[in-house]
Design a protein around this motif. Structure first.
Motif, PDB file in Angstrom:
ATOM      1  N   GLY A 161       0.786  -1.229   0.000  1.00  0.00           N
ATOM      2  CA  GLY A 161       0.000   0.000   0.000  1.00  0.00           C
ATOM      3  C   GLY A 161       0.816   1.275   0.000  1.00  0.00           C
ATOM      4  O   GLY A 161       0.251   2.370   0.165  1.00  0.00           O
ATOM      5  N   ASP A 162       2.122   1.198  -0.192  1.00  0.00           N
ATOM      6  CA  ASP A 162       3.008   2.360  -0.156  1.00  0.00           C
ATOM      7  C   ASP A 162       2.855   3.166  -1.447  1.00  0.00           C
ATOM      8  O   ASP A 162       3.308   2.750  -2.515  1.00  0.00           O
ATOM      9  CB  ASP A 162       4.455   1.888   0.013  1.00  0.00           C
ATOM     10  CG  ASP A 162       5.446   3.043   0.164  1.00  0.00           C
ATOM     11  OD1 ASP A 162       5.057   4.204  -0.090  1.00  0.00           O
ATOM     12  OD2 ASP A 162       6.600   2.777   0.531  1.00  0.00           O
ATOM     13  N   GLU A 163       2.218   4.323  -1.361  1.00  0.00           N
ATOM     14  CA  GLU A 163       1.979   5.137  -2.548  1.00  0.00           C
ATOM     15  C   GLU A 163       3.277   5.665  -3.138  1.00  0.00           C
ATOM     16  O   GLU A 163       3.400   5.813  -4.366  1.00  0.00           O
ATOM     17  CB  GLU A 163       1.039   6.290  -2.221  1.00  0.00           C
ATOM     18  CG  GLU A 163       0.603   7.085  -3.443  1.00  0.00           C
ATOM     19  CD  GLU A 163      -0.470   8.105  -3.126  1.00  0.00           C
ATOM     20  OE1 GLU A 163      -0.988   8.730  -4.078  1.00  0.00           O
ATOM     21  OE2 GLU A 163      -0.801   8.287  -1.930  1.00  0.00           O
ATOM     22  N   ALA A 164       4.263   5.956  -2.305  1.00  0.00           N
ATOM     23  CA  ALA A 164       5.548   6.442  -2.811  1.00  0.00           C
ATOM     24  C   ALA A 164       6.225   5.380  -3.674  1.00  0.00           C
ATOM     25  O   ALA A 164       6.835   5.698  -4.710  1.00  0.00           O
ATOM     26  CB  ALA A 164       6.459   6.834  -1.646  1.00  0.00           C
ATOM     27  N   VAL A 169       7.509   3.549  -9.521  1.00  0.00           N
ATOM     28  CA  VAL A 169       7.292   2.755 -10.741  1.00  0.00           C
ATOM     29  C   VAL A 169       6.633   3.614 -11.820  1.00  0.00           C
ATOM     30  O   VAL A 169       7.047   3.599 -12.987  1.00  0.00           O
ATOM     31  CB  VAL A 169       6.435   1.514 -10.435  1.00  0.00           C
ATOM     32  CG1 VAL A 169       6.108   0.753 -11.727  1.00  0.00           C
ATOM     33  CG2 VAL A 169       7.151   0.596  -9.454  1.00  0.00           C
ATOM     34  N   LEU A 170       5.614   4.387 -11.440  1.00  0.00           N
ATOM     35  CA  LEU A 170       4.909   5.212 -12.417  1.00  0.00           C
ATOM     36  C   LEU A 170       5.814   6.283 -13.014  1.00  0.00           C
ATOM     37  O   LEU A 170       5.654   6.667 -14.180  1.00  0.00           O
ATOM     38  CB  LEU A 170       3.682   5.849 -11.777  1.00  0.00           C
ATOM     39  CG  LEU A 170       2.555   4.888 -11.371  1.00  0.00           C
ATOM     40  CD1 LEU A 170       1.457   5.637 -10.633  1.00  0.00           C
ATOM     41  CD2 LEU A 170       1.993   4.160 -12.586  1.00  0.00           C
ATOM     42  N   ASP A 171       6.779   6.767 -12.224  1.00  0.00           N
ATOM     43  CA  ASP A 171       7.725   7.773 -12.727  1.00  0.00           C
ATOM     44  C   ASP A 171       8.515   7.251 -13.928  1.00  0.00           C
ATOM     45  O   ASP A 171       8.952   8.041 -14.785  1.00  0.00           O
ATOM     46  CB  ASP A 171       8.705   8.190 -11.627  1.00  0.00           C
ATOM     47  CG  ASP A 171       8.065   9.081 -10.576  1.00  0.00           C
ATOM     48  OD1 ASP A 171       6.977   9.627 -10.831  1.00  0.00           O
ATOM     49  OD2 ASP A 171       8.650   9.209  -9.475  1.00  0.00           O
ATOM     50  N   ALA A 172       8.720   5.932 -13.991  1.00  0.00           N
ATOM     51  CA  ALA A 172       9.461   5.331 -15.101  1.00  0.00           C
ATOM     52  C   ALA A 172       8.593   5.170 -16.351  1.00  0.00           C
ATOM     53  O   ALA A 172       9.080   4.749 -17.390  1.00  0.00           O
ATOM     54  CB  ALA A 172      10.046   3.978 -14.678  1.00  0.00           C
ATOM     55  N   GLN A 173       7.305   5.461 -16.239  1.00  0.00           N
ATOM     56  CA  GLN A 173       6.358   5.526 -17.345  1.00  0.00           C
ATOM     57  C   GLN A 173       6.189   4.217 -18.126  1.00  0.00           C
ATOM     58  O   GLN A 173       6.469   4.141 -19.333  1.00  0.00           O
ATOM     59  CB  GLN A 173       6.737   6.664 -18.298  1.00  0.00           C
ATOM     60  CG  GLN A 173       6.747   8.016 -17.611  1.00  0.00           C
ATOM     61  CD  GLN A 173       6.793   9.185 -18.583  1.00  0.00           C
ATOM     62  OE1 GLN A 173       6.731   9.006 -19.787  1.00  0.00           O
ATOM     63  NE2 GLN A 173       6.901  10.386 -18.056  1.00  0.00           N
ATOM     64  N   ALA A 207      -3.148   4.600  -9.576  1.00  0.00           N
ATOM     65  CA  ALA A 207      -2.459   4.588 -10.873  1.00  0.00           C
ATOM     66  C   ALA A 207      -3.308   5.271 -11.941  1.00  0.00           C
ATOM     67  O   ALA A 207      -2.798   6.072 -12.741  1.00  0.00           O
ATOM     68  CB  ALA A 207      -2.138   3.156 -11.276  1.00  0.00           C
ATOM     69  N   ALA A 208      -4.604   4.965 -11.961  1.00  0.00           N
ATOM     70  CA  ALA A 208      -5.490   5.564 -12.960  1.00  0.00           C
ATOM     71  C   ALA A 208      -5.640   7.062 -12.730  1.00  0.00           C
ATOM     72  O   ALA A 208      -5.662   7.853 -13.689  1.00  0.00           O
ATOM     73  CB  ALA A 208      -6.853   4.877 -12.922  1.00  0.00           C
ATOM     74  N   GLU A 209      -5.745   7.473 -11.466  1.00  0.00           N
ATOM     75  CA  GLU A 209      -5.896   8.898 -11.162  1.00  0.00           C
ATOM     76  C   GLU A 209      -4.666   9.688 -11.583  1.00  0.00           C
ATOM     77  O   GLU A 209      -4.776  10.782 -12.146  1.00  0.00           O
ATOM     78  CB  GLU A 209      -6.168   9.078  -9.673  1.00  0.00           C
ATOM     79  CG  GLU A 209      -7.571   8.670  -9.256  1.00  0.00           C
ATOM     80  CD  GLU A 209      -7.790   8.782  -7.760  1.00  0.00           C
ATOM     81  OE1 GLU A 209      -8.960   8.673  -7.330  1.00  0.00           O
ATOM     82  OE2 GLU A 209      -6.802   8.954  -7.008  1.00  0.00           O
ATOM     83  N   ARG A 210      -3.486   9.139 -11.322  1.00  0.00           N
ATOM     84  CA  ARG A 210      -2.276   9.861 -11.725  1.00  0.00           C
ATOM     85  C   ARG A 210      -2.166   9.914 -13.242  1.00  0.00           C
ATOM     86  O   ARG A 210      -1.810  10.947 -13.806  1.00  0.00           O
ATOM     87  CB  ARG A 210      -1.040   9.192 -11.123  1.00  0.00           C
ATOM     88  CG  ARG A 210       0.227   9.879 -11.587  1.00  0.00           C
ATOM     89  CD  ARG A 210       1.455   9.485 -10.855  1.00  0.00           C
ATOM     90  NE  ARG A 210       2.629   9.991 -11.549  1.00  0.00           N
ATOM     91  CZ  ARG A 210       3.867   9.783 -11.172  1.00  0.00           C
ATOM     92  NH1 ARG A 210       4.125   9.099 -10.069  1.00  0.00           N
ATOM     93  NH2 ARG A 210       4.873  10.266 -11.873  1.00  0.00           N
TER      94      ARG A 210
END
Length: 321
Positions: A161-164, A169-173, A207-210
């Motif tokens: 549950g760690d959003e950071a 992972v999302l930062d790597a696109q 993930a979807a919101e970001r």
């Protein structure tokens, strides 16, 4: 070298079925063996780069078909998981250190295989402060660096549950962000004793919101196994939960007991039921639903993503509706 079978978490009630007591497999669960020449090429490549694939570790029934097509799902962060899921054949226990060369080796394997769509997953690494998120991001970056035209699909753990960690992972696109629900909420304590149903939904929602906030084209995806004791309507309720967090793609496949120390198959779901779930899923608004006895998260993953982007599933939805 053979491995000693791990002990399942004693806090989760388990039932096992001896080989002679197992349900007989129906005729529709037939596996294509494929081309052994290509299978051997993939195996040599994986071994030569000291990599792991979920195809081998999870004893996927589609390994022959996928490897014959020159595709494989890479499993990073080692081959030992810190969790005790009742369905999974991956080794459990205390993992070793992360291999700093692994991200580059995955990228090299993708290049050697000439993949247009690479799928990467991992074991759970609850022993690491970030759950392995930085290693994930480095792997994505390396694959992108050596294979700029390749689409990257990641099947990630929940990172407790760690959003950071998720944002790392999302930062790597990645192009597709997949996190499997695995089963319905009622069966979580039995099937996923170390996980939380709402926590997994929250990961997909974040993930979807970001993605929407930043205007990305990333797709979100999730999958489940059936035949573990769920009802037809409970699967539909889970599908509604996934749509409520804007999940784009869903996979539904038959659970197959990998060995005697794992949960038994409660029933074999008919192809007609799988087809009905697909119809319902498209009516609910999924861009694509891959539903069938031998479906797994990464099975035909490239086609799933392409169909979702091109609106093919939407067209089917309009016909059904």
């Amino acid at each position: 070298m053979s491995r000693e079978l791990p002990v399942i978490n004693a806090t989760a009630p388990q039932t096992f079925r001896r080989r002679r007591d197992r349900l007989p497999k129906p005729d529709w669960l037939k596996i294509r063996l494929g081309d052994p020449t290509m299978q051997n090429r993939v195996l040599r490549l994986i071994q030569g780069l000291n990599l792991h694939t979920v195809c081998q570790e999870a004893r996927c029934p589609n390994i022959f078909e996928c490897w014959s097509d020159g595709t494989a799902t890479f499993m990073i962060c080692g081959d030992t998981c810190t969790r005790h899921c009742g369905f999974c054949a991956v080794n459990k226990g205390k993992p070793g250190e992360l291999d700093p060369e692994e991200p580059r080796h995955v990228a090299e394997a993708v290049r050697h295989l000439g993949l247009a769509h690479a799928v990467i997953t991992s074991v759970n690494r609850d022993d690491l402060p970030d759950g392995g998120a930085a290693h994930w991001a480095e792997t994505i970056r390396w694959v992108r660096r050596l294979n700029p035209d390749c689409k990257i699909e990641v099947l990630i753990p929940d990172f407790n549950g760690d959003e950071a960690a998720l944002n790392t992972v999302l930062d790597a696109q990645p192009d597709v962000l997949n996190h499997n629900m695995e089963t319905i909420a009622r069966l979580y304590r039995r099937v996923r004793p170390d996980a939380n149903y709402q926590q997994s939904l929250t990961l997909l929602r974040r993930a979807a919101e970001r993605r929407d906030r930043e205007g990305r084209g990333m797709l979100t995806k999730s999958g489940i196994m059936v035949g573990l004791g769920e009802t037809f309507d409970e699967v539909v309720e889970l599908m509604k939960d996934l749509r409520a967090v804007s999940c784009d793609i869903m996979t539904i496949g038959q659970y197959l007991q990998p060995h005697e120390r794992r949960l038994p198959v409660e029933r074999y779901v008919t192809p007609e039921e799988f087809a009905r779930w697909r119809e319902i899923g498209l009516q609910l608004g999924f861009r694509h639903v891959e539903s069938g006895p031998l479906v797994r998260s990464s099975y035909h993953a490239r086609r799933q993503a392409e169909n979702s982007r091109e609106g093919i599933s939407t067209a089917v939805h309009e016909v059904i509706g």
